[in-house]
Design a protein around this motif. Structure first.
Motif, PDB file in Angstrom:
ATOM      1  N   ASP A 334       0.830  -1.123  -0.078  1.00 57.18           N
ATOM      2  CA  ASP A 334       0.014  -0.099   0.216  1.00 57.18           C
ATOM      3  C   ASP A 334       0.704   1.138  -0.050  1.00 57.18           C
ATOM      4  OD1 ASP A 334      -2.449  -1.553   0.436  1.00 57.18           O
ATOM      5  OD2 ASP A 334      -1.868  -1.920   2.351  1.00 57.18           O
ATOM      6  N   GLU A 360      -8.611   0.789  -9.881  1.00 61.21           N
ATOM      7  CA  GLU A 360      -9.416  -0.142  -8.799  1.00 61.21           C
ATOM      8  C   GLU A 360      -8.427  -0.710  -7.763  1.00 61.21           C
ATOM      9  OE1 GLU A 360     -12.197   0.486 -11.940  1.00 61.21           O
ATOM     10  OE2 GLU A 360      -9.915  -0.447 -12.054  1.00 61.21           O
ATOM     11  N   ARG A 361      -7.192  -0.996  -8.393  1.00 62.32           N
ATOM     12  CA  ARG A 361      -6.234  -1.662  -7.598  1.00 62.32           C
ATOM     13  C   ARG A 361      -5.591  -0.270  -6.520  1.00 62.32           C
ATOM     14  NH1 ARG A 361      -3.692  -2.233  -4.123  1.00 62.32           N
ATOM     15  NH2 ARG A 361      -1.392  -2.850  -3.715  1.00 62.32           N
ATOM     16  N   GLU A 364      -7.779   0.121  -3.774  1.00 60.05           N
ATOM     17  CA  GLU A 364      -7.731  -1.017  -2.650  1.00 60.05           C
ATOM     18  C   GLU A 364      -6.732  -0.303  -1.746  1.00 60.05           C
ATOM     19  OE1 GLU A 364      -6.677  -4.634  -4.107  1.00 60.05           O
ATOM     20  OE2 GLU A 364      -8.409  -4.693  -5.385  1.00 60.05           O
ATOM     21  N   ARG A 367      -7.922   3.096   0.056  1.00 67.54           N
ATOM     22  CA  ARG A 367      -8.948   2.952   1.053  1.00 67.54           C
ATOM     23  C   ARG A 367      -8.405   2.294   2.615  1.00 67.54           C
ATOM     24  NH1 ARG A 367     -11.616  -0.066  -2.137  1.00 67.54           N
ATOM     25  NH2 ARG A 367     -13.174   1.590  -2.796  1.00 67.54           N
TER      26      ARG A 367
END
Length: 383
Positions: A334, A360-361, A364, A367
């Motif tokens: 991340d 979208e990755r 993740e 988030r």
């Protein structure tokens, strides 16, 4: 003449006593269940609110802002405020030079300026392990001792007290993450990482890690378990590519235990080393999907996974900086730690444009990063 107590009276008495005990126990059970239900409901409400805040923020962010959140950058030597606004970092990392000739009041004013310049609240962190790795000690009369020294002198109580002091100090100057505890185990006192560990076996180290995480949580200071999957007695990846020939079985028997204890205690983040675990993968752990999968699936870690500093030779001598950043995210991590963001961020944006990296990755990871910020109390509430 003695009166005889009729059997029916005796039976009635025992019936009332037993019935009262059963009723009392039932009432107590109902109270316990009710309290548990209230706690669960409060937790669910809190999670719902957090998810709402995080999703609202993600929807409002540009792609550039999202990619910027993936970077926990070293504070640059110049243009600190401008870079915050241009690159939208997830956070700033303070090193020794950032504390030189500063007072605690100066540091608080500085971190306040950083936060004010950033559209999205920042993780502001500094390695505050104690002993050989401490940043704020240059402005303290007495530097923090290493966990090894503390444990030898005062056991776990000394560790807990030290953690509370660190947390209070860090928060007082606007630092919300301390990048500790070190969860590594080393048996050889001459090993690179030994002086930064507690110097004990897996079980004692696990207890230490769990208690440090708990104390940091109480004070809302971010915790980071490092350096997964465990340094052992290996060399220094700051200066060379390190190959670790231990098996997954060996790691499970010892090195994973402190990390699991920290995760079970609610650790916010885990820092992954650049060491190459030759029995598991052929690439540094920081860019290894297999290492990431072990952390996510086997140890069931749901928080933020970050890399060790990408400028370290253990990775920099293996792959160039821009591609390294891409591989870090592809592997499932991340946060990227380092100072080469000026080329790495545009590189990641190009990878999105080419379809090699999806938004979208990125979402993740964003988030998870924003959820951590919410837990630290810096993200705010929903609209």
């Amino acid at each position: 003449m003695r009166r005889r107590i009729k059997p029916i009276v005796v039976y009635l008495f025992f019936f009332l006593v037993i019935g009262g005990l059963i009723f009392s126990d039932h009432q107590h059970h109902r109270q316990v269940v009710s309290q548990a239900e209230k706690t669960e409901k409060t937790t669910q409400t809190s999670e719902t609110e957090k998810n709402k805040v995080v999703e609202e923020r993600i929807v409002s962010m540009t792609l550039e802002e999202k990619v910027g959140q993936l970077f926990w950058a070293r504070v640059p030597s110049s243009h600190q405020l401008e870079d915050l606004q241009s690159y939208h970092f997830g956070g700033y990392l303070l090193f020794g030079r950032d504390f030189q000739e500063q007072t605690l009041e100066d540091m608080k004013a500085l971190t306040d300026r950083y936060q004010a310049a950033s559209k999205i609240p920042l993780l502001i962190g500094s390695d505050e392990e104690g002993g050989t790795v401490t940043r704020i000690s240059s402005i303290l009369e007495t530097p923090f001792q290493s966990p090894l020294e503390l444990y030898q002198k005062g056991g776990m109580e000394a560790i807990r007290s030290d953690t509370r002091q660190k947390a209070e100090l860090l928060k007082s100057v606007g630092i919300n993450a301390g990048l500790f505890p070190v969860a590594d185990i080393a048996s050889n006192p001459s090993a690179f990482i030994y002086d930064r560990t507690i110097g004990q076996d897996a079980q004692t180290t696990a207890s230490y890690v769990g208690q440090v995480v708990t104390e940091l949580q109480k004070n809302k200071v971010g915790s980071t378990l490092k350096h997964f999957p465990g340094y052992g007695d290996n060399g220094d990846s700051h200066t060379a590519i390190i190959q670790d020939n231990r098996s997954l079985y060996e790691l499970r028997q010892a090195d994973f235990l402190p990390f699991q204890a920290g995760i079970d205690a609610g650790a916010d983040s885990v820092l992954v080393s650049h060491n190459i675990l030759t029995k598991i993968d052929t690439v540094p752990s920081s860019i290894s999907p297999k290492i990431n999968e072990i952390l996510r699936k086997e140890l069931n870690f749901k928080g933020v996974i970050m890399t060790d500093d990408l400028d370290m030779a253990g990775l920099a001598d293996f792959v160039n900086q821009d591609e390294a950043a891409f591989q870090v995210i592809l592997a499932g991590n991340d946060l990227i730690l380092g100072s080469s963001y000026q080329t790495q961020i545009p590189y990641l944006l190009k990878k999105v444009s080419s379809g090699e990296l999806t938004e979208e990755r990125i979402d993740e990871s964003v988030r998870r990063i924003l959820s951590w910020k919410y837990d630290l109390g810096i993200l705010g509430t929903s609209q």
